[in-house]
Motif scaffolding. Sequence first.
Motif, PDB file in Angstrom:
ATOM      1  N   LEU A  31      50.725  39.838   1.860  1.00 43.32           N
ATOM      2  CA  LEU A  31      51.357  38.637   1.309  1.00 43.32           C
ATOM      3  C   LEU A  31      50.569  38.030   0.156  1.00 43.32           C
ATOM      4  O   LEU A  31      51.075  37.154  -0.547  1.00 43.32           O
ATOM      5  CB  LEU A  31      51.548  37.579   2.403  1.00 43.32           C
ATOM      6  CG  LEU A  31      52.577  37.913   3.473  1.00 43.32           C
ATOM      7  CD1 LEU A  31      52.601  36.822   4.533  1.00 43.32           C
ATOM      8  CD2 LEU A  31      53.963  38.108   2.869  1.00 43.32           C
ATOM      9  N   GLU A  32      49.345  38.486  -0.054  1.00 41.89           N
ATOM     10  CA  GLU A  32      48.496  37.889  -1.086  1.00 41.89           C
ATOM     11  C   GLU A  32      49.134  37.927  -2.479  1.00 41.89           C
ATOM     12  O   GLU A  32      49.089  36.934  -3.205  1.00 41.89           O
ATOM     13  CB  GLU A  32      47.113  38.558  -1.075  1.00 41.89           C
ATOM     14  CG  GLU A  32      46.044  37.781  -1.802  1.00 41.89           C
ATOM     15  CD  GLU A  32      46.043  38.043  -3.290  1.00 41.89           C
ATOM     16  OE1 GLU A  32      45.722  37.118  -4.040  1.00 41.89           O
ATOM     17  OE2 GLU A  32      46.400  39.168  -3.700  1.00 41.89           O
ATOM     18  N   PRO A  33      49.774  39.030  -2.892  1.00 42.58           N
ATOM     19  CA  PRO A  33      50.382  39.034  -4.229  1.00 42.58           C
ATOM     20  C   PRO A  33      51.605  38.127  -4.361  1.00 42.58           C
ATOM     21  O   PRO A  33      51.966  37.729  -5.453  1.00 42.58           O
ATOM     22  CB  PRO A  33      50.782  40.495  -4.450  1.00 42.58           C
ATOM     23  CG  PRO A  33      50.025  41.274  -3.441  1.00 42.58           C
ATOM     24  CD  PRO A  33      49.797  40.342  -2.285  1.00 42.58           C
ATOM     25  N   GLY A  34      52.275  37.829  -3.247  1.00 49.99           N
ATOM     26  CA  GLY A  34      53.459  36.971  -3.309  1.00 49.99           C
ATOM     27  C   GLY A  34      54.317  37.095  -2.064  1.00 49.99           C
ATOM     28  O   GLY A  34      54.066  37.921  -1.188  1.00 49.99           O
ATOM     29  N   ALA A  35      55.341  36.266  -2.006  1.00 53.34           N
ATOM     30  CA  ALA A  35      56.222  36.189  -0.840  1.00 53.34           C
ATOM     31  C   ALA A  35      56.976  37.502  -0.624  1.00 53.34           C
ATOM     32  O   ALA A  35      57.329  38.196  -1.584  1.00 53.34           O
ATOM     33  CB  ALA A  35      57.208  35.039  -1.005  1.00 53.34           C
ATOM     34  N   LEU A  36      57.217  37.806   0.651  1.00 55.59           N
ATOM     35  CA  LEU A  36      57.994  38.987   1.026  1.00 55.59           C
ATOM     36  C   LEU A  36      58.938  38.630   2.161  1.00 55.59           C
ATOM     37  O   LEU A  36      58.572  37.870   3.061  1.00 55.59           O
ATOM     38  CB  LEU A  36      57.074  40.112   1.507  1.00 55.59           C
ATOM     39  CG  LEU A  36      56.139  40.760   0.497  1.00 55.59           C
ATOM     40  CD1 LEU A  36      55.173  41.694   1.207  1.00 55.59           C
ATOM     41  CD2 LEU A  36      56.931  41.506  -0.565  1.00 55.59           C
ATOM     42  N   GLY A  37      60.120  39.208   2.131  1.00 53.66           N
ATOM     43  CA  GLY A  37      61.017  39.094   3.262  1.00 53.66           C
ATOM     44  C   GLY A  37      60.484  39.902   4.433  1.00 53.66           C
ATOM     45  O   GLY A  37      59.648  40.797   4.258  1.00 53.66           O
TER      46      GLY A  37
END
Length: 114
Positions: free
Chosen positions: A40-46
Amino acid sequence: MRSARGPEFVRRGDDPANAPMLSIMELLGQRWVLRVVWELEPGALGFLELRRRMGNCSSSMLSERLQQLAAAGLVVKNESGAWELTDAGAELGEALAALWDWSKSWKAGRAQQS
């Protein structure tokens, strides 16, 4: 050679209530927890995309780890329903980036020893 740390690093027994480091180590030491933060560090994920990136982590285990991380204030579901790091989770992600850098030099040193 060990680095000197201030008096706040003195170990205070096994009671996590008296030692925040023990408390967070207990959470982060569980299987898949650090991997979730890393993904999740690079960005939001479903959920489904996060599950795909997690390899052989089951959906039920991923759901449990996300709930634990949410309870700890490290992840949150955003308006679109995707999971993302909170500010505290992002700080942990930065700490993992430092660990990433260390792991590369450690691996290089081990390769030289072989």
